[in-house]
Design an enzyme around this catalytic site. Structure first.
Site, PDB file in Angstrom:
ATOM      1  N   HIS A  22       0.464  17.594  17.676  1.00 65.52           N
ATOM      2  CA  HIS A  22      -0.529  16.654  17.166  1.00 65.52           C
ATOM      3  C   HIS A  22       0.075  15.263  17.045  1.00 65.52           C
ATOM      4  O   HIS A  22       1.297  15.118  16.918  1.00 65.52           O
ATOM      5  CB  HIS A  22      -0.996  17.122  15.787  1.00 65.52           C
ATOM      6  CG  HIS A  22       0.149  17.505  14.890  1.00 65.52           C
ATOM      7  ND1 HIS A  22       0.781  16.618  14.078  1.00 65.52           N
ATOM      8  CD2 HIS A  22       0.820  18.687  14.739  1.00 65.52           C
ATOM      9  CE1 HIS A  22       1.765  17.227  13.433  1.00 65.52           C
ATOM     10  NE2 HIS A  22       1.833  18.491  13.821  1.00 65.52           N
TER      11      HIS A  22
ATOM     12  N   HIS B 262      -1.910  15.291  10.792  1.00 67.30           N
ATOM     13  CA  HIS B 262      -2.502  15.859  12.006  1.00 67.30           C
ATOM     14  C   HIS B 262      -3.556  14.916  12.552  1.00 67.30           C
ATOM     15  O   HIS B 262      -4.748  15.061  12.284  1.00 67.30           O
ATOM     16  CB  HIS B 262      -3.095  17.241  11.727  1.00 67.30           C
ATOM     17  CG  HIS B 262      -2.051  18.243  11.344  1.00 67.30           C
ATOM     18  ND1 HIS B 262      -1.888  18.704  10.068  1.00 67.30           N
ATOM     19  CD2 HIS B 262      -1.088  18.845  12.072  1.00 67.30           C
ATOM     20  CE1 HIS B 262      -0.870  19.559  10.031  1.00 67.30           C
ATOM     21  NE2 HIS B 262      -0.366  19.670  11.231  1.00 67.30           N
TER      22      HIS B 262
ATOM     23  N   ASP C  21       7.897  15.672  10.729  1.00 63.48           N
ATOM     24  CA  ASP C  21       7.440  17.043  10.988  1.00 63.48           C
ATOM     25  C   ASP C  21       8.359  17.655  12.044  1.00 63.48           C
ATOM     26  O   ASP C  21       8.426  17.154  13.171  1.00 63.48           O
ATOM     27  CB  ASP C  21       5.987  17.012  11.485  1.00 63.48           C
ATOM     28  CG  ASP C  21       5.339  18.389  11.513  1.00 63.48           C
ATOM     29  OD1 ASP C  21       5.963  19.360  11.049  1.00 63.48           O
ATOM     30  OD2 ASP C  21       4.191  18.477  12.012  1.00 63.48           O
TER      31      ASP C  21
ATOM     32  N   ASP D 299       9.803  25.010   8.685  1.00 64.37           N
ATOM     33  CA  ASP D 299       9.014  23.865   9.135  1.00 64.37           C
ATOM     34  C   ASP D 299       8.895  22.888   7.970  1.00 64.37           C
ATOM     35  O   ASP D 299       8.508  23.282   6.863  1.00 64.37           O
ATOM     36  CB  ASP D 299       7.628  24.356   9.581  1.00 64.37           C
ATOM     37  CG  ASP D 299       6.843  23.298  10.340  1.00 64.37           C
ATOM     38  OD1 ASP D 299       7.069  22.092  10.121  1.00 64.37           O
ATOM     39  OD2 ASP D 299       5.986  23.680  11.151  1.00 64.37           O
TER      40      ASP D 299
ATOM     41  N   GLU E  70       4.896  21.292  19.151  1.00 57.89           N
ATOM     42  CA  GLU E  70       5.333  22.525  18.494  1.00 57.89           C
ATOM     43  C   GLU E  70       4.888  23.791  19.220  1.00 57.89           C
ATOM     44  O   GLU E  70       3.864  24.372  18.902  1.00 57.89           O
ATOM     45  CB  GLU E  70       4.926  22.565  17.025  1.00 57.89           C
ATOM     46  CG  GLU E  70       3.501  22.225  16.706  1.00 57.89           C
ATOM     47  CD  GLU E  70       3.277  22.225  15.177  1.00 57.89           C
ATOM     48  OE1 GLU E  70       3.743  23.159  14.495  1.00 57.89           O
ATOM     49  OE2 GLU E  70       2.646  21.289  14.687  1.00 57.89           O
TER      50      GLU E  70
ATOM     51  N   GLU F   3       9.908  22.766  16.882  1.00 58.59           N
ATOM     52  CA  GLU F   3       9.091  21.556  16.733  1.00 58.59           C
ATOM     53  C   GLU F   3       9.968  20.321  16.588  1.00 58.59           C
ATOM     54  O   GLU F   3      10.994  20.352  15.905  1.00 58.59           O
ATOM     55  CB  GLU F   3       8.173  21.651  15.503  1.00 58.59           C
ATOM     56  CG  GLU F   3       7.262  20.418  15.343  1.00 58.59           C
ATOM     57  CD  GLU F   3       6.242  20.546  14.212  1.00 58.59           C
ATOM     58  OE1 GLU F   3       6.430  21.384  13.326  1.00 58.59           O
ATOM     59  OE2 GLU F   3       5.265  19.774  14.244  1.00 58.59           O
TER      60      GLU F   3
HETATM   61 MN    MN Z   1       3.335  19.932  13.194  1.00 58.39          MN
HETATM   62 MN    MN Z   2       5.528  21.388  11.392  1.00 60.97          MN
END
Ligand code: MN
Ligand code: MN
Length: 299
Positions: free
Chosen positions: A157, A165, A97, A86, A190, A284
């Site tokens: 998010h 976030h 992200d 990640d 995710e 994700e």
């Molecule tokens: Mn994330």
């Molecule tokens: Mn992530």
């Protein structure tokens, strides 16, 4: 919301984030040390003129998220592991992200397929007006169709400038929330699938921290670490490992980190572990909501 120039930057950040997790995917093999993967990939991103939105996370088996190698970490991947990679690149405060999962064991393909199918169906449902609860319902169904359970206290998010976030939270099941997606929002989706209980809790290890605000620090060594953190990483998350080059010793560095945490200058992001010690798969992607759907930025 982002202006047109920021949207173009975000596309570049998304592309670099995706490139980085694909590079890591190629490096993760039994016998390879986690720290070598993390340092190679992070260096590649910086050599290409990007910052790091957060440290490369390499969470293994029942670790769902937030493990990054420690200072002098000797840990290596094994042939029994399921690994979540990640990561996000950064430029001008704009953050990426995204995540992929690699099943080195070959035993958890239904979990991996569940997480990937959940991400695909969620992306296909994103459009202005849809509620986050509806997205969550689709995610849970796709994971359960493959025999897994969604992790209910983890989710996607919004992604804001300097704010990894932000609102809205995107649940991995139908939590009845009526938050509505709007055109122009950037969100990370995710799904996490597990053969455990479907919840995570804080684990024992913590290697990721984030500056939260000034505090009274008496120890000179801790003050010096805080100066380095704010100068280099601002309020973005950082790995203790990143500070090791300038530290006198591993012991004094972790002592300084504990002091800064105790004083409230930094907050910890401990490793998140599945409460039933189940194995965990994750997928994700980060997308921007458009008029008739969405565009994936991390590709
Ligand atoms: Mn994330
Ligand atoms: Mn992530």
């Amino acid at each position: 919301m982002y202006n047109d120039e920021e949207k173009r930057t975000l596309e570049g950040v998304g592309a670099m984030s995706y490139k980085a997790i694909q590079m890591a995917r190629g490096l993760v093999k039994p016998g390879v040390r986690l720290v070598d993967v993390a340092e190679k990939v992070e260096k590649f991103v910086m050599d290409n003129g990007f910052g790091l939105a957060f440290p490369l996370n390499l969470s293994v088996n029942s670790e769902a998220a937030h493990y990054t190698p420690s200072v002098e970490d000797e840990r290596a991947f094994s042939e029994n592991d399921i690994v979540k990679i990640d990561f996000g690149a950064e430029k001008d405060g704009l953050l990426g992200d995204c995540a992929v999962c690699i099943d080195l064991s070959g035993h958890y393909s239904s979990l991996v397929e569940g997480a990937e199918a959940a991400l695909a169906v969620a992306i296909s449902r994103v459009r202005p007006g849809v509620t986050t609860g509806e997205i969550g319902r689709e995610i849970a169904k796709a994971i359960e169709d493959k025999g897994g359970r969604p992790i209910r206290n983890l989710g996607g998010h919004g992604v804001g400038k300097h704010d990894l976030h932000s609102e809205p939270f995107i649940p991995n099941y139908d939590d009845d929330s009526k938050n509505v997606l709007e055109e122009g929002m950037v969100i990370a989706i995710e799904p996490f699938a597990t053969d455990g209980k479907g919840l995570v809790t804080d684990g024992d290890s913590c290697e990721i921290y984030q500056y939260v605000g000034p505090a009274q620090i008496r120890q000179p060594a801790a003050r010096q670490v805080l100066e380095e953190v704010t100068a280099k990483y601002g309020s973005e998350p950082f790995a203790v490992r990143w500070l090791a080059r300038s530290a006198q010793s591993k012991f004094s560095l972790y002592a300084a980190i504990r002091e800064l945490e105790r004083a409230g200058a930094i907050e910890p992001h401990p490793t998140l572990v599945e409460i039933g010690r189940g194995h965990v798969a994750q997928a994700e992607a980060m997308v921007i909501v458009e008029k008739d759907g969405c565009k994936v930025l991390t590709k």
